[in-house]
Design an enzyme around this catalytic site. Structure first.
Site, PDB file in Angstrom:
ATOM      1  N   GLY A  35       0.964  -1.752  -0.343  1.00 49.52           N
ATOM      2  CA  GLY A  35      -0.283  -0.228   0.006  1.00 49.52           C
ATOM      3  C   GLY A  35       0.570   1.280   0.060  1.00 49.52           C
ATOM      4  N   HIS A  38       2.544   4.792  -4.895  1.00 50.61           N
ATOM      5  CA  HIS A  38       3.697   5.611  -5.556  1.00 50.61           C
ATOM      6  C   HIS A  38       3.557   5.160  -6.992  1.00 50.61           C
ATOM      7  CE1 HIS A  38       6.740   3.226  -5.482  1.00 50.61           C
ATOM      8  NE2 HIS A  38       6.977   3.212  -4.084  1.00 50.61           N
ATOM      9  N   HIS A  41       4.321   1.511  -7.972  1.00 50.07           N
ATOM     10  CA  HIS A  41       3.821   0.264  -7.525  1.00 50.07           C
ATOM     11  C   HIS A  41       2.528   0.933  -8.841  1.00 50.07           C
ATOM     12  CE1 HIS A  41       4.141   1.225  -3.211  1.00 50.07           C
ATOM     13  NE2 HIS A  41       4.136   0.056  -3.759  1.00 50.07           N
ATOM     14  N   GLN A 157      14.759  -8.841  -3.390  1.00 48.64           N
ATOM     15  CA  GLN A 157      13.812  -9.872  -3.869  1.00 48.64           C
ATOM     16  C   GLN A 157      13.262  -9.879  -4.867  1.00 48.64           C
ATOM     17  OE1 GLN A 157      10.010  -7.486  -1.190  1.00 48.64           O
ATOM     18  NE2 GLN A 157       9.491  -6.968  -3.738  1.00 48.64           N
ATOM     19  N   SER A 189      10.034   5.568  -3.316  1.00 49.18           N
ATOM     20  CA  SER A 189       9.792   4.636  -1.903  1.00 49.18           C
ATOM     21  C   SER A 189       8.526   4.968  -0.924  1.00 49.18           C
ATOM     22  CB  SER A 189      11.038   4.336  -1.156  1.00 49.18           C
ATOM     23  OG  SER A 189      10.564   3.945   0.119  1.00 49.18           O
ATOM     24  N   ARG A 191       8.763   4.518   2.164  1.00 51.04           N
ATOM     25  CA  ARG A 191       9.869   5.239   2.894  1.00 51.04           C
ATOM     26  C   ARG A 191      10.249   7.200   2.704  1.00 51.04           C
ATOM     27  NH1 ARG A 191      10.820  -0.343   3.885  1.00 51.04           N
ATOM     28  NH2 ARG A 191       9.589  -1.106   6.051  1.00 51.04           N
TER      29      ARG A 191
HETATM   30  O1  PAF Z   1       7.917  -4.848  -2.357  1.00 52.29           O
HETATM   31  C1  PAF Z   1       6.731  -5.144  -1.382  1.00 52.29           C
HETATM   32  O2  PAF Z   1       6.370  -3.679  -0.775  1.00 52.29           O
HETATM   33  C2  PAF Z   1       6.683  -6.371  -0.118  1.00 52.29           C
HETATM   34  O3  PAF Z   1       8.151  -6.422   0.081  1.00 52.29           O
HETATM   35  C3  PAF Z   1       5.824  -7.097  -0.880  1.00 52.29           C
HETATM   36  C4  PAF Z   1       6.339  -7.919  -2.371  1.00 52.29           C
HETATM   37  C5  PAF Z   1       4.324  -6.451  -1.590  1.00 52.29           C
HETATM   38  C6  PAF Z   1       5.684  -7.963   0.326  1.00 52.29           C
HETATM   39  O4  PAF Z   1       4.846  -8.419   0.971  1.00 52.29           O
END
Ligand code: PAF
Length: 287
Positions: A35, A38, A41, A157, A189, A191
């Site tokens: 959530g 930005h 996403h 990731q 980000s 953050r």
């Molecule tokens: O990249 C993220 O926002 C998180 O690590 C994800 C992939 C949604 C898993 O919680």
């Protein structure tokens, strides 16, 4: 307050999501998020909308990927705004489960990608990727998407999720998409909202140092050490930055390189005050 009717469906439990999924034919694209959306996403959502017949975005701030000293409680959240943005982009379904429905009381099964998870980010955040891979595997099992979309911003990731999907034969195609930056170069980000104006200005050094790495590489520098040293000295000369790591590593194995013969991931992590930021670029030698 005016409430705008959403076209998308908001689903809050695993059984309800399964019912939604069972009624869908054709391809399903999943965009997993925590959530506070930005443009990064939203670029994933747009790609899913282009590629797939149905698009599911998940919004779940996953406690399992935060250490007790991290920002789970204060992680920024704004579900109403997120839903409006996703609706505008034509998302069909938002899966926004509660913590209790994702992690039932005696939850005790975790997915760990060994090796890759303990490098780079994993050194400062030892249990982080165990939380990420566990929740992503759960989301893949629940949504059963044809494709799942992740940003290159979290390069480690992405490498770990690709490895997990390969090793566990998960029937899904993983799509990685480029980092989206603000006009001044700061990688987007959720953050970034924690940064003071001075810290934000300082944080621009991350992008600048990566651009210098790219330019060295474009001028035929193939020594990983030389690139690592230049990036490190640029970031450390920025007063407010505290470097966590500067890495030049193989894109898939994340092994540190001596010389760049295959695609290399240059990744950096640094703290600006209490906020830890990461950024990266990929250097790809011509065949
Ligand atoms: O990249 C993220 O926002 C998180 O690590 C994800 C992939 C949604 C898993 O919680």
């Amino acid at each position: 307050m005016t409430r705008i009717a959403l076209r998308l469906q908001v689903v809050r439990s695993v059984p309800d999501l399964r019912t939604w999924r069972a009624a869908r034919q054709g391809s399903v694209g999943l965009v997993p998020t925590m959530g506070y959306l930005h443009e990064g996403h939203l670029s994933l959502v747009r790609a899913a909308r282009r590629n797939d017949d149905h698009v599911v975005a998940s919004i779940f701030v996953n406690p399992a990927q935060f250490a007790p000293n991290e920002d789970f409680d204060r992680y920024p959240r704004d579900e109403a705004r997120d839903l409006a943005l996703l609706d505008e982009l034509g998302v069909d379904c938002v899966f926004a489960p509660s913590v209790e429905s994702m992690y039932i009381a005696d939850f005790s099964t975790f997915v760990v990608v060994e090796g890759l998870s303990s490098r780079l980010e994993g050194k400062s955040r030892p249990s982080h990727f165990r939380g990420v891979t566990t929740v992503v595997m759960k989301l893949l099992n629940i949504v059963q998407p044809s494709r799942a979309y992740f940003g290159q911003k979290d390069a480690q990731q992405l490498a770990i999720i690709r490895r997990m999907v390969r090793d566990l034969d998960a029937p899904v195609e993983i799509i990685g998409l480029p980092i989206i930056r603000d006009a001044d170069g700061l990688a987007l980000s959720s953050r970034n909202v924690y940064l003071t104006p001075e810290q934000r200005e300082s944080a621009l050094v991350l992008n600048r140092s990566l651009r210098v790495a790219e330019s060295m590489f474009a001028h035929d520098e193939r020594s990983a050490g030389a690139i690592r040293d230049t990036v490190t000295s640029m970031i450390s000369s920025e007063g407010l930055a505290q470097i966590d790591y500067v890495s030049v590593a193989d894109c898939e194995t994340l092994d540190e390189l001596q010389s760049i013969e295959h695609p290399a991931l240059v990744s950096v992590a640094a703290r600006f005050g209490g906020t830890r930021l990461i950024d990266n670029t990929i250097l790809t030698p011509l065949p």
